[in-house]
Scaffold this active site. Structure first.
Site, PDB file in Angstrom:
ATOM      1  CE  LYS A 165      -5.226  30.241 -24.711  1.00  0.00           C
ATOM      2  NZ  LYS A 165      -6.171  31.147 -25.342  1.00  0.00           N
ATOM      3  N   PRO A 201     -11.753  27.619 -15.813  1.00  0.00           N
ATOM      4  CG  PRO A 201     -12.644  29.707 -15.327  1.00  0.00           C
ATOM      5  CD  PRO A 201     -11.359  28.943 -15.292  1.00  0.00           C
ATOM      6  CB  ALA A 225     -13.478  30.580 -20.230  1.00  0.00           C
ATOM      7  N   GLY A 226     -11.650  30.444 -23.285  1.00  0.00           N
ATOM      8  CA  GLY A 226     -10.504  31.071 -23.970  1.00  0.00           C
ATOM      9  C   GLY A 226      -9.244  31.065 -23.134  1.00  0.00           C
ATOM     10  N   GLY A 252      -7.589  25.689 -21.111  1.00  0.00           N
ATOM     11  CA  GLY A 252      -7.592  24.597 -20.130  1.00  0.00           C
ATOM     12  C   GLY A 252      -7.484  23.208 -20.762  1.00  0.00           C
ATOM     13  N   GLY A 253      -8.289  22.947 -21.774  1.00  0.00           N
ATOM     14  CA  GLY A 253      -8.279  21.631 -22.429  1.00  0.00           C
ATOM     15  C   GLY A 253      -6.927  21.344 -23.082  1.00  0.00           C
ATOM     16  CB  SER A 254      -4.691  23.461 -25.171  1.00  0.00           C
ATOM     17  OG  SER A 254      -5.692  23.763 -26.099  1.00  0.00           O
ATOM     18  CB  SER A 255      -3.218  23.604 -20.134  1.00  0.00           C
ATOM     19  OG  SER A 255      -2.177  23.568 -19.196  1.00  0.00           O
ATOM     20  CG  ASP A 271      -4.337  27.648 -27.804  1.00  0.00           C
ATOM     21  OD1 ASP A 271      -3.799  28.316 -28.705  1.00  0.00           O
ATOM     22  OD2 ASP A 271      -5.447  27.931 -27.312  1.00  0.00           O
TER      23      ASP A 271
END
Ligand code: C5P
Length: 298
Positions: A9, A92, A95-96, A99-102, A134
């Protein structure tokens, strides 16, 4: 076995409204789901949760949100079976880009199917909110744009909003901790002034397909602290602008910076201009708004 996409995102707008008693910050944010995505494979096994990843830099232990999401479901619903989860990392890290939340959201969705738990999307979002602010955004299939309020977890999907935006994403090697960025914000930016932009301005710009209006509406209250910890962000922003982007901004708590582009061809030109002169350690990605309903499509 299940294969799932876990998309990234961007935050086109992120306004911090204040610090809450629980230590989190009250936000108003505008999410956009991207076509850049991790891939997860979930394989049932007799017991235990085993997480592996193709990127050795990623810690796949108990602190990883994938493990946390799987353990939460297993314990809450007393699931006797287990799962082997393999992550192919393309987003990445730190990096904001969410990715981890998704990844955690994809694990909730996938194990709900694999273990036949029968949970609704709403139930999954409730569980997801406990894992990270997120996560609920990634559990909406029906919209690629959403407004986030509260910690960011109270999401309002904007199903009628269908433009495709193109971006050049530049990721420097520095990784930023979301917690540290918010802590830095508290120390320095606590006097909140009225911003030049607003959520309704972004919404209006997207509804009208006006890139110049959207460029003016880009805002991220966390950007000054991200720049203090990663000064090269300023140079990336400038280079994106001078390469032809009408606007450029840090996503979330950084360190990724995105430039707005007019279309695919424009994005290719911007990426080509940048890559001919950018330091080799910057990673460049040409990304666009994800397709609707595409988040599960593997
Ligand atoms: O919710 P999540 O686990 O992604 O948040 C990571 C950290 O970022 C939190 O522990 C908190 O310090 C900070 N945070 C915040 N306000 C938010 C979201 C995150 O202070 N709205």
């Amino acid at each position: 076995m299940l294969r799932l996409r876990a998309p990234a995102k961007l935050n086109l707008y992120l306004r911090v409204l204040g610090r809450r008693a629980d230590g989190y910050h009250e936000l108003e944010t505008f999410f956009e789901r991207l076509d850049l995505a991790d891939e997860l494979t979930l394989t049932p096994q007799a017991r235990g949760i085993d997480v592996t990843c193709d990127d050795p830099a990623l810690d796949c232990g108990p602190s990883n949100l994938i493990t946390k999401a799987a353990s939460l479901l297993q314990q809450t619903f007393q699931v006797t079976g287990g799962a082997a989860i393999h992550l192919t990392k393309r987003i990445p890290i730190a990096a904001g880009l969410g990715g981890g939340s998704s990844d955690a959201a994809a694990v909730l969705r996938g194990l709900n199917r694999l273990w036949r738990l029968g949970l609704s999307s709403e139930q999954l979002r409730e569980m997801g909110a406990g894992l990270g602010s997120d996560v609920p955004f990634f559990l909406f299939k029906e919209a690629v744009f959403a407004i986030g309020r509260g910690r960011g977890e109270r999401c309002e999907p904007l199903a009628g909003l269908t433009p495709t935006l193109w971006h050049v994403l530049v990721v420097p090697p520095e990784r930023l901790s979301t917690k540290e960025i918010y802590d830095g914000f508290d120390r320095r930016e606590r006097v909140l002034t009225a911003p030049a932009s607003s959520l309704s301005m972004c919404l209006h710009a997207l509804r009208n397909g006006s890139l110049s209006e959207l460029a003016k509406g880009l805002l991220n209250d966390l950007e000054p602290e991200a720049i203090r910890r990663c000064p090269v962000i300023t140079e990336i922003r400038t280079r994106l602008r001078t390469s032809g982007c009408p606007g450029a901004l840090v996503s979330g708590s950084g360190s990724a910076v995105f430039g707005l582009c007019e279309d695919a061809e424009h994005a290719r030109r911007v990426a080509a201009t940048l890559s001919s002169s950018a330091p080799a350690e910057w990673r460049l990605h040409l990304v666009r708004t994800d397709s609707e309903g595409d988040d599960d499509a593997l």
